[in-house]
Design a protein around this motif. Structure first.
Motif: not given
Length: 413
Positions: A304-310, A312-317, A385-391
């Motif tokens: 899905g590209g850099v934004v899509a994979i990023g 998801i994984f940005s929620i780790a922090a 999109w961190t707040c969305l994919v974690w929230g």
């Protein structure tokens, strides 16, 4: 409190009467989101680094998304196999890996300044201190102060596995001493040597823009090539790859123990399967492969590209920060005399460190959600999109809590 449940068990025990289950529920799910995305995140970065090394040796080669996914999947499967081994074997592997990481970091910190070829490029051996300390790289549209805080993001993501010894405490001896000591030693050594590495990088990097925008797609590899001869750069990159493999393995084994502990409290669908301990290895093999399958599925977002994979994984922090902060804050501000110290503790420094930790995470959690650009420059592809994919998943589990889980979840095994 040496149990595999770790943070969520601590939240349950430390919370004021009546709030233990809710505190554990929030802590547990946030921590699980961090853990289940940790190994695939590291392995994805590791795969990109390996293929970047191939690109350096063969400039005509450009890694394709399917190649990155296949290599990431292979590494995930290898880590799944290692995490399914008997505890003694896992301990041996992790001991060698941790030792190599420390030695490799020392070697790299010494080797980069010793073998830099900046002088061959007509530059001084090191950048001046006024340039390093007096110039703020304009990497965002925010004011310099906010930009400095945003630079903590990479460090937070890297140094987010403090609780790994917590989750392995049921598989080691003298856990109420060994686990907290390991947590402090890990964060202490990591912070100290990581700081040295940051200094070395800051004093030797030549062009930050070219490092970030390199066609290699791997900033660390691009930086090494910028400041060192190719053979030395490849050698350091090889060392980093080995360290990354060890780190991914540590993430996988910690995540599997978290899943196992939560399954004991029936937090997952089909928990009766994931909480089984293999009779031959005496390890939670089912939980290992549950996480492995989820992780491999998540890595399909590579296509899905850099934004899509990023995203998801940005929620780790942020997920890890929330999970860490809840029991620390409860312990620091709400427990009072109900807390009984273990045989290895921080003594009189505990309240001070706890207060600083809570303040720092309260400041940094919003920062982790900021995009790099603002105003008309902000587009969906550049949005954080961190707040969305974690929230979104956290909202779902909170609805689950209100509707049903509060009736049966007690917060500890």
């Amino acid at each position: 409190m040496p149990t595999s449940g770790g943070l969520y068990y601590a939240s349950a025990v430390l919370a004021p009467p009546g709030y233990g289950p809710l505190a554990a529920w929030i802590t547990g799910w946030s921590n699980w989101l961090a853990q289940v995305t940790g190994a695939p995140s590291v392995d994805y970065a590791l795969s990109a680094m390996i293929l970047a090394a191939v690109s350096i040796g063969k400039p005509s080669y450009t890694p394709q998304p399917y190649q990155i996914w296949l290599l990431t999947t292979l590494i995930m499967l290898i880590h799944g196999c290692i995490s399914s081994m008997p505890t003694r074997w896992i301990a041996t592997f992790n001991s060698y890996g941790s030792t190599f990481n420390i030695i490799a970091l020392i070697i790299v910190v010494i080797l980069i300044p010793a073998d830099t070829n900046r002088t061959d490029q007509g530059l001084p051996r090191f950048s001046s201190s006024s340039e390093v300390w007096g110039t703020i790289y304009p990497g965002t549209d925010f004011p310099p102060g906010v930009a400095i805080l945003m630079s903590f993001v990479a460090v937070i993501w890297t140094m987010s596995g403090y609780d790994a010894p917590f989750h392995l405490s049921e598989e080691c001896s003298n856990a109420n001493v060994a686990s907290p000591r390991a947590i402090v030693m890990t964060s202490g050594f990591g912070g100290l040597f990581g700081w040295f590495l940051q200094l070395v990088t800051a004093y030797t990097v030549i062009d930050i823009d070219s490092v970030i925008g390199s066609p290699l797609g791997q900033p660390w590899a691009a930086y090494l090539l910028q400041v060192m001869p190719e053979k030395t750069a490849l050698a350091i990159l090889g060392i980093t790859i080995v360290c990354g493999f060890s780190m991914g393995q540590g993430c996988m084994v910690a995540a599997s123990r978290v899943t196992y502990a939560y399954a004991r409290d029936d937090c997952f669908p089909l928990s009766r399967i994931w909480k089984r301990v293999n009779k031959y290895t005496q390890t939670p093999v089912n939980a290992v492969w549950f996480n492995t399958v989820i992780g491999i599925t998540l890595t399909l977002l590579i296509f899905g590209g850099v934004v899509a994979i990023g995203a998801i994984f940005s929620i780790a922090a942020i997920a890890a920060f929330v999970a860490f902060t809840i029991p620390i804050t409860i312990r620091t501000f709400f427990v009072g005399t109900r807390f009984h110290k273990g045989p290895w503790n921080l003594g009189k420094f505990s309240p001070v460190i706890g207060t600083l930790a809570t303040c720092f995470t309260a400041l940094m959690i919003p920062i982790l959600c900021l995009p790099a650009v603002t105003g008309s420059n902000l587009t969906p592809s550049l949005m954080n999109w961190t707040c969305l994919v974690w929230g979104a998943p956290m909202l779902a589990v909170m609805i689950w809590w209100v509707v049903d889980a509060h009736k049966w979840f007690k917060g500890m095994f």
